[in-house]
Design a protein around this motif. Structure first.
Motif, PDB file in Angstrom:
ATOM      1  N   ALA A  72       0.830  -1.208   0.000  1.00 16.74           N
ATOM      2  CA  ALA A  72       0.000   0.000   0.000  1.00 16.74           C
ATOM      3  C   ALA A  72       0.866   1.260   0.000  1.00 16.74           C
ATOM      4  CB  ALA A  72      -0.931  -0.004   1.214  1.00 16.74           C
ATOM      5  N   HIS A  73       1.969   1.233   0.750  1.00 17.17           N
ATOM      6  CA  HIS A  73       2.863   2.392   0.786  1.00 17.17           C
ATOM      7  C   HIS A  73       3.493   2.618  -0.584  1.00 17.17           C
ATOM      8  CE1 HIS A  73       6.735   4.488   1.660  1.00 17.17           C
ATOM      9  NE2 HIS A  73       5.925   5.237   2.370  1.00 17.17           N
ATOM     10  N   LEU A  74       3.960   1.548  -1.220  1.00 18.83           N
ATOM     11  CA  LEU A  74       4.564   1.681  -2.542  1.00 18.83           C
ATOM     12  C   LEU A  74       3.550   2.215  -3.552  1.00 18.83           C
ATOM     13  CD1 LEU A  74       6.951   1.329  -4.449  1.00 18.83           C
ATOM     14  CD2 LEU A  74       6.280  -1.074  -4.728  1.00 18.83           C
ATOM     15  N   ALA A  75       2.320   1.707  -3.492  1.00 19.09           N
ATOM     16  CA  ALA A  75       1.280   2.196  -4.405  1.00 19.09           C
ATOM     17  C   ALA A  75       1.008   3.685  -4.170  1.00 19.09           C
ATOM     18  CB  ALA A  75       0.002   1.382  -4.217  1.00 19.09           C
ATOM     19  N   GLU A  95       2.490   5.916   7.974  1.00 15.91           N
ATOM     20  CA  GLU A  95       2.096   5.664   9.365  1.00 15.91           C
ATOM     21  C   GLU A  95       1.523   4.259   9.535  1.00 15.91           C
ATOM     22  OE1 GLU A  95       2.684   7.370  12.122  1.00 15.91           O
ATOM     23  OE2 GLU A  95       3.801   8.799  10.902  1.00 15.91           O
ATOM     24  N   THR A  96       0.724   3.813   8.566  1.00 14.78           N
ATOM     25  CA  THR A  96       0.171   2.462   8.628  1.00 14.78           C
ATOM     26  C   THR A  96       1.283   1.427   8.591  1.00 14.78           C
ATOM     27  OG1 THR A  96      -1.879   3.191   7.560  1.00 14.78           O
ATOM     28  CG2 THR A  96      -1.387   0.829   7.482  1.00 14.78           C
ATOM     29  N   LEU A  97       2.259   1.646   7.715  1.00 13.49           N
ATOM     30  CA  LEU A  97       3.405   0.739   7.631  1.00 13.49           C
ATOM     31  C   LEU A  97       4.201   0.745   8.929  1.00 13.49           C
ATOM     32  CD1 LEU A  97       5.349  -1.149   6.164  1.00 13.49           C
ATOM     33  CD2 LEU A  97       6.341   0.854   5.026  1.00 13.49           C
ATOM     34  N   ALA A  98       4.415   1.930   9.488  1.00 20.03           N
ATOM     35  CA  ALA A  98       5.159   2.035  10.743  1.00 20.03           C
ATOM     36  C   ALA A  98       4.435   1.301  11.865  1.00 20.03           C
ATOM     37  CB  ALA A  98       5.371   3.499  11.111  1.00 20.03           C
TER      38      ALA A  98
END
Length: 195
Positions: free
Chosen positions: A28-31, A49-52
């Motif tokens: 999702a972060h890459l997208a 933030e979601t990835l973190a």
């Protein structure tokens, strides 16, 4: 791992679910990065933030269940940590600005040095760093990236006490806020809509 009790099936499943959440958050972060609408796109910040968060949960479960850690640390200046447990009595403002010498002749003529090094010594000895930054091109310099950190610190007991190691307080755990200027990104910024 001999001192750690064998994990239950439920604990193993929890770790696997957390690992899958990290993988999904990476995608999702890459997208979000690939589809961003420009510098400061809130979708990228949200995905970060979601990835973190997902990485923290996975790292915590991996530690509790398997007594292992990931090699990753997601920086989040000013987030939960040491700063939540202390009240800073003082702050240090640390600044780094990079320049490229694009016109050595102009630098020597403007400042009056015989060499580039002597001219740079004279330039930064005679002018405030902010003035150099505002007029860099006039001195034959091109601005690069810059960063400014505001870091919690101990009150200085004696004048000149920290001069031997001026950036010794650059501890990310004590970072209150940070401002970065990245020249390549700044070139892409469009003027704000006045409306």
């Amino acid at each position: 791992m001999s001192d750690v009790a064998r994990p239950t099936e439920a604990q193993i499943a929890q770790v696997r679910i957390a690992a899958e959440a990290v993988k999904a958050a990476i995608d999702a972060h890459l997208a979000a990065v690939e589809g961003r609408a420009g510098v400061g796109d809130p979708r990228v910040a949200g995905a970060y933030e979601t990835l973190a968060d997902a990485a923290e949960v996975y790292d915590d479960l991996l530690d509790r269940v398997h007594d292992e850690f990931t090699p990753f640390e997601v920086p989040r200046p000013g987030s939960a940590g040491l700063l939540d447990r202390i009240e800073p009595e003082a702050v240090s403002v640390l600044i780094r600005r990079d320049y490229t010498v694009t016109d050595p002749r102009l630098l020597r003529e403007t400042v009056g040095g015989t060499t580039v090094a002597a001219s740079l010594r004279a330039l930064f000895g005679d002018y405030e760093p902010d003035r150099v930054a505002r007029h860099a091109a006039d001195f034959g310099l091109e601005e690069g990236d810059s960063t400014l950190w505001v870091v919690a610190s101990e009150p200085v007991a004696e004048p000149g006490e920290w001069l031997a190691e001026p950036f010794d307080v650059a501890d990310e755990d004590l970072l209150i806020c940070r401002f970065d200027v990245i020249e390549d990104y700044d070139d892409e910024l469009e003027p704000a809509d006045p409306s």
